[in-house]
Design a protein around this motif. Sequence first.
Motif, short mmCIF file in Angstrom:
data_model
loop_
_atom_site.label_atom_id
_atom_site.label_comp_id
_atom_site.label_asym_id
_atom_site.label_seq_id
_atom_site.Cartn_x
_atom_site.Cartn_y
_atom_site.Cartn_z
N UNK A 196 1.31 3.17 -5.90
CA UNK A 196 0.99 4.60 -5.81
C UNK A 196 1.53 5.21 -4.52
N UNK A 197 1.38 4.49 -3.41
CA UNK A 197 1.86 5.00 -2.11
C UNK A 197 3.37 5.17 -2.13
N UNK A 198 4.07 4.18 -2.60
CA UNK A 198 5.53 4.24 -2.66
C UNK A 198 6.00 5.41 -3.52
N UNK A 199 5.36 5.58 -4.68
CA UNK A 199 5.77 6.65 -5.59
C UNK A 199 5.46 8.04 -5.00
N UNK A 200 4.26 8.19 -4.42
CA UNK A 200 3.84 9.49 -3.89
C UNK A 200 4.75 9.96 -2.76
N UNK A 201 5.17 9.02 -1.92
CA UNK A 201 6.06 9.39 -0.81
C UNK A 201 7.47 9.71 -1.30
N UNK A 202 7.92 8.93 -2.27
CA UNK A 202 9.28 9.13 -2.78
C UNK A 202 9.41 10.44 -3.54
N UNK A 203 8.41 10.78 -4.32
CA UNK A 203 8.50 11.95 -5.20
C UNK A 203 7.80 13.19 -4.63
N UNK A 204 7.30 13.09 -3.40
CA UNK A 204 6.64 14.25 -2.76
C UNK A 204 5.54 14.83 -3.65
N UNK A 205 4.61 13.96 -4.03
CA UNK A 205 3.52 14.35 -4.94
C UNK A 205 2.55 15.29 -4.23
N UNK A 206 2.01 16.27 -4.98
CA UNK A 206 1.07 17.25 -4.42
C UNK A 206 -0.39 16.84 -4.62
N UNK A 207 -0.70 16.18 -5.75
CA UNK A 207 -2.07 15.81 -6.09
C UNK A 207 -2.09 14.36 -6.55
N UNK A 208 -3.07 13.61 -6.05
CA UNK A 208 -3.22 12.22 -6.49
C UNK A 208 -4.64 12.05 -7.01
N UNK A 209 -4.73 11.58 -8.28
CA UNK A 209 -6.01 11.17 -8.84
C UNK A 209 -6.17 9.69 -8.51
N UNK A 210 -7.15 9.36 -7.68
CA UNK A 210 -7.23 8.03 -7.06
C UNK A 210 -8.43 7.25 -7.58
N UNK A 211 -8.16 6.05 -8.11
CA UNK A 211 -9.23 5.11 -8.42
C UNK A 211 -9.58 4.37 -7.12
N UNK A 212 -10.85 4.31 -6.77
CA UNK A 212 -11.24 3.68 -5.50
C UNK A 212 -11.03 2.18 -5.50
N UNK A 213 -11.19 1.56 -6.69
CA UNK A 213 -11.16 0.10 -6.74
C UNK A 213 -9.90 -0.39 -7.43
N UNK A 214 -8.75 -0.31 -6.69
CA UNK A 214 -7.46 -0.77 -7.23
C UNK A 214 -7.03 -2.03 -6.52
N UNK A 215 -6.22 -2.86 -7.18
CA UNK A 215 -5.74 -4.08 -6.52
C UNK A 215 -4.67 -3.78 -5.46
N UNK A 216 -4.41 -4.77 -4.62
CA UNK A 216 -3.40 -4.77 -3.54
C UNK A 216 -3.77 -3.79 -2.42
N UNK A 217 -3.98 -2.54 -2.79
CA UNK A 217 -4.40 -1.54 -1.79
C UNK A 217 -5.45 -0.66 -2.45
N UNK A 218 -6.67 -0.61 -1.85
CA UNK A 218 -7.73 0.18 -2.48
C UNK A 218 -7.49 1.67 -2.27
N UNK A 219 -8.30 2.49 -2.97
CA UNK A 219 -8.09 3.93 -2.96
C UNK A 219 -8.25 4.56 -1.58
N UNK A 220 -9.24 4.06 -0.81
CA UNK A 220 -9.48 4.63 0.51
C UNK A 220 -8.29 4.40 1.44
N UNK A 221 -7.75 3.19 1.42
CA UNK A 221 -6.59 2.87 2.26
C UNK A 221 -5.38 3.70 1.83
N UNK A 222 -5.21 3.84 0.52
CA UNK A 222 -4.10 4.65 0.01
C UNK A 222 -4.19 6.08 0.53
N UNK A 223 -5.40 6.65 0.47
CA UNK A 223 -5.55 8.03 0.93
C UNK A 223 -5.29 8.17 2.43
N UNK A 224 -5.75 7.21 3.21
CA UNK A 224 -5.49 7.25 4.65
C UNK A 224 -3.99 7.25 4.94
#
Length: 404
Positions: free
Chosen positions: A43-71
């Motif tokens: 999600x992080x890689x895609x959001x940065x590459x595509x300049x995403x405006x809104x992210x619907x975030x699941x808090x409990x995701x593998x590899x990187x959780x939602x809170x870390x992704x948002x930070x």
Amino acid sequence: MKKRYQVLIADDEPIIREGIMDSVDWETLGMEVAGEAEDGEQALEFALREAVDIVLVDMNMPIMDGLTLMKRLKAERPACRFVIITGHDEFAYAQEAIRLGVKDYILKPVNSGHLQEVLQSVKQELDEQQVQSHYLKQASEQIERNIPLLRQRFCQEWIQGLVDDGNALEQLEFLGLPAGFPVELGIVRWPETASNQTLMKESERQLYLFAIENIVSELLQHTPHQVFREHTELIGICLWNNAPLEMAANIESAVQKYLKITVHCQIEAVPEGLGAMAAAYDACREAVFRDAQLSPLVRRARQLIHDNYDRPELTLESFAESLQVSPVYLSRMLKKELGTSFVGFLTQTRIRKAIQLLNATNLTIYEIAEQVGYDSQHYFSTAFKKVMGVSPNRYRRGDAYQEV
């Protein structure tokens, strides 16, 4: 045309992602789903590459959780908006996301009506932000276009004592001017502007004033400065480094040579303390008006001294001969109009130049003595101490001194 906001759905459950995709009328919202991600890193890689405006975030995701992704995303894309997708048991943990600017929480299973309302609210925020950014950009561009005018207005207010010292330093930074107080202040006066009998058209008069300003700026191109127009049509100059001693005379000569008009120029040091700019400007203004009363002979003599002060053989007799007047007459005129003798004015000129060299160079005292027209270092030091109250060496070390 408003942009279509890009949305990323980040959830490790395909059925959740599919349900969100199908439950929202994205086109009506002015949005489109740019992509999906099944873990935080993707999600992080895609959001940065595509300049995403809104992210619907699941808090409990593998590899990187939602809170870390948002930070991580908040640091890279501060304008990005987040909507959390969470289960009941994670709700307390999700409260930590408040400081990250999370818009809202959607509890699983996702209610399409609630999600639509939340996204509508996010869209409104983004629309307002877009309008605000548009106006701020317009304002920034307008300020940029008007910076020269703002600099002039600031200098006008500063020399009138309308700007306090603390605010002045902030405005200098904002206007892209050198930090700190100017060390010298100058005035160029064109007597034509004070004449009520002028036959010159206003457009022509303004053209000459702009031409004078351009000549001043060109002569000062290697010295940090700001030229501005005072309300009485005097041309002011702020200098953040000491101008060459002969600069005032050079400005007068250049204007006479290229524009065939006579101007009077005066440059004064800015003292320390509150109200220094206004005080320096008043002194400079008084001097330039007094200077306008000088006779052509004394003005010519003064300019020649500025041009030739570095010649050790300069004497009253040789000087008077070059001006085709008697030494006695020249001496009397200098004393009458400048308040000092030929030797006194020559000494003042040499010491002022020596002070500039002491402040701005690492030349030895002997080298400075030579450059300002003294054959002997001892003779120079004696003259310097008589005028300044301290020796050149003590002056350079910062000991107390008097102004020339």
